[in-house]
Enzyme design. Structure first.
Site, mmCIF file in Angstrom:
data_model
loop_
_atom_site.group_PDB
_atom_site.id
_atom_site.type_symbol
_atom_site.label_atom_id
_atom_site.label_comp_id
_atom_site.label_asym_id
_atom_site.label_seq_id
_atom_site.Cartn_x
_atom_site.Cartn_y
_atom_site.Cartn_z
ATOM 1 C CE1 TYR A 1 -3.162 -0.232 11.955
ATOM 2 C CE2 TYR A 1 -2.926 1.962 11.030
ATOM 3 C CZ TYR A 1 -3.502 0.712 11.004
ATOM 4 O OH TYR A 1 -4.402 0.384 10.035
ATOM 5 C CG ASP B 1 -1.774 1.170 1.405
ATOM 6 O OD1 ASP B 1 -1.597 2.145 0.645
ATOM 7 O OD2 ASP B 1 -2.657 1.131 2.277
ATOM 8 C CG ASN C 1 15.159 -11.055 0.945
ATOM 9 O OD1 ASN C 1 14.237 -10.625 1.631
ATOM 10 N ND2 ASN C 1 16.095 -11.874 1.419
ATOM 11 C CE LYS D 1 -5.250 -6.050 11.241
ATOM 12 N NZ LYS D 1 -4.904 -5.970 12.644
ATOM 13 C CG ASP E 1 -7.157 -3.326 1.466
ATOM 14 O OD1 ASP E 1 -6.155 -3.221 2.210
ATOM 15 O OD2 ASP E 1 -7.821 -2.343 1.077
ATOM 16 C CE LYS E 2 -8.889 -0.170 4.027
ATOM 17 N NZ LYS E 2 -7.695 -0.141 3.165
ATOM 18 C CD GLN F 1 -0.716 2.437 4.996
ATOM 19 O OE1 GLN F 1 -1.542 3.324 5.112
ATOM 20 N NE2 GLN F 1 -1.041 1.161 4.798
ATOM 21 C CD GLN G 1 -8.300 -28.282 -11.526
ATOM 22 O OE1 GLN G 1 -9.164 -27.519 -11.862
ATOM 23 N NE2 GLN G 1 -8.561 -29.517 -11.182
ATOM 24 C CE1 TYR H 1 -4.689 8.902 5.525
ATOM 25 C CE2 TYR H 1 -4.815 6.633 4.732
ATOM 26 C CZ TYR H 1 -4.720 7.540 5.778
ATOM 27 O OH TYR H 1 -4.675 7.081 7.065
#
Ligand code: 13P
Ligand code: MG
Ligand code: MG
Length: 393
Positions: free
Chosen positions: A237, A11, A104, A240, A138-139, A94, A250, A90
């Site tokens: 934070y 994100d 990596n 998420k 997402d979320k 992030q 298969q 926004y």
């Protein structure tokens, strides 16, 4: 040849809040991917978004954790961040949590899931045709796939194929303890005999997550999931985790319908608004923005075939785009309304230890300092003051 499928997702900014990346952001990543294919770094690439997360799916011969492939993805995310910053979007950048990682980029913020396997469709009886699915959510928290993948790979109620000779030996689950930040702490458990041990761990979506799943008949890896915790990396934070997964299907592995049917539950996961709620996981078409009532965690799933040279089929199938999933979407919303009825109370929000917004914890910690002990006579000991006096400090 040893073919590697890699998906890297981040994100790096979105329009109108945490909804979806802008078209220009998508375009710069697609251009970068096309150039990497033209230059021979990659065999093929496919760029999409789920909610506000951009996912780059790639096939190549450079193996898992290839610095070149990871650096390419990182640089592409940096380009999209540049677009997001220029346009005031926004959350620009992030998920890019460190400055210029070398090698990596596991642990640097973007979600990573990779599978490496022998790709010889003309003379490999186990895999005469290679087909796989790419999931992006997402979320939601890192263990969002725990329940559906367990059911798809270990429960004949969902995967009748487990009763067939090719799958009856079951699958090995490698599970990671995400609370152990010193490194990748892994346990291997086998379905079916470790069934209850598996559920004992996988029930905790915030701590334990599936890392990979492998066939016990052939040793081939069937699934890889990006299992990490952004807040453990960043220490605070940052958004998420929004995990991605690659799953081969298969033949010696479950069929798409066996893997998808558990998603009809729209099971509750941690995430949603401010990464701090419990809400149902709604299956959606690829490139769906987050506009639901109180977010709603989303999951997309598309399928590809791979030709003998390692190129993706000229088109993909979008599994959740079909109207067959409309009823599940309606169910997800009914489950969401039921949960939202109780707002902040109890099960509607994640427990204190899992609240992703450290600000929520700061609020509680500020209040903790204002508690005073009351003695059996109903008095507050001298020096400690009554709770009302503590308020002044
Ligand atoms: P993302 O991790 O998708 O940016 O979501 C953040 C959030 O807090 C939603 O309310
Ligand atoms: Mg976001
Ligand atoms: Mg996101």
């Amino acid at each position: 040849m040893k073919l590697t499928l890699s998906i890297l997702k981040a994100d790096v900014g979105s329009i109108g809040g945490h909804t979806r990346p802008s078209q220009e952001m998508m375009d710069v990543v697609k251009e970068a991917a096309a150039a990497a294919v033209a230059d021979g770094l990659l065999i093929d690439a496919f760029v999409s978004h789920t909610g506000d997360d951009i996912a780059i799916l790639m096939s190549h011969l450079r193996g898992v954790d290839s610095p070149d492939v990871h650096q390419f993805a990182w640089n592409s995310f940096i380009k999209a961040t540049g677009v997001a910053s220029r346009h005031g979007l926004y959350g620009a950048g992030q998920d890019l949590l460190v400055d210029a990682p070398s090698g990596n980029i596991r642990g640097a913020g973007p979600a990573v899931a990779e599978l490496e396997f022998d790709h010889e469709p003309t003379n490999n009886p186990n895999r005469p045709a290679e087909s796989f699915m790419m999931f992006a959510a997402d979320k939601c928290g890192p263990g969002a796939y725990n329940l559906p993948l367990f059911l798809g790979f270990a429960d004949p109620m969902y995967c009748a194929g487990l009763m067939l000779p090719k799958m009856i030996k079951g699958f090995t689950f490698r599970i990671i303890d995400m609370n152990n930040t010193r490194g990748d702490s892994i346990i291997e458990l086998n379905a079916p005999e470790d069934y209850y041990h598996l559920t004992s761990l996988l029930r905790d979506n915030e701590r334990f997550g599936i890392d990979t799943i492998a066939s016990r008949a052939t040793g081939d890896e069937a699934a890889a999931v990006s299992t990490q915790r952004l807040h453990n990396i960043a220490g605070t934070y940052t958004g998420k985790d929004d995990p991605v997964a690659l799953i081969r299907n298969q033949g010696i592995f479950p069929a798409p319908e066996e893997l998808l049917s558990p998603f009809a539950k729209a099971h509750y996961v941690g995430g949603d608004a401010r990464g701090s709620h419990v809400m149902p996981l709604m299956p959606v078409a690829l490139n769906t923005p987050v506009t639901g009532i109180y977010c709603l965690p989303l999951v997309s799933c598309v399928g590809f075939s791979v030709d003998p040279e390692g190129r993706f089929s000229d088109s993909h199938v979008d599994f959740f785009e079909n109207e067959a999933w409309d009823e599940v979407r309606a169910k997800a919303q009914r489950k969401a309304f039921a949960m939202r009825d109780q707002g902040w109370s109890g099960a509607a929000m994640l427990p204190y230890s899992e609240l992703e917004y450290s600000g929520f914890r700061d609020t509680v910690e500020g209040l903790e300092r204002r508690f005073s002990f009351r003695d059996s006579n109903g008095r507050y000991p001298v020096g400690e003051g009554a709770p009302s006096e503590a308020r002044a400090s």
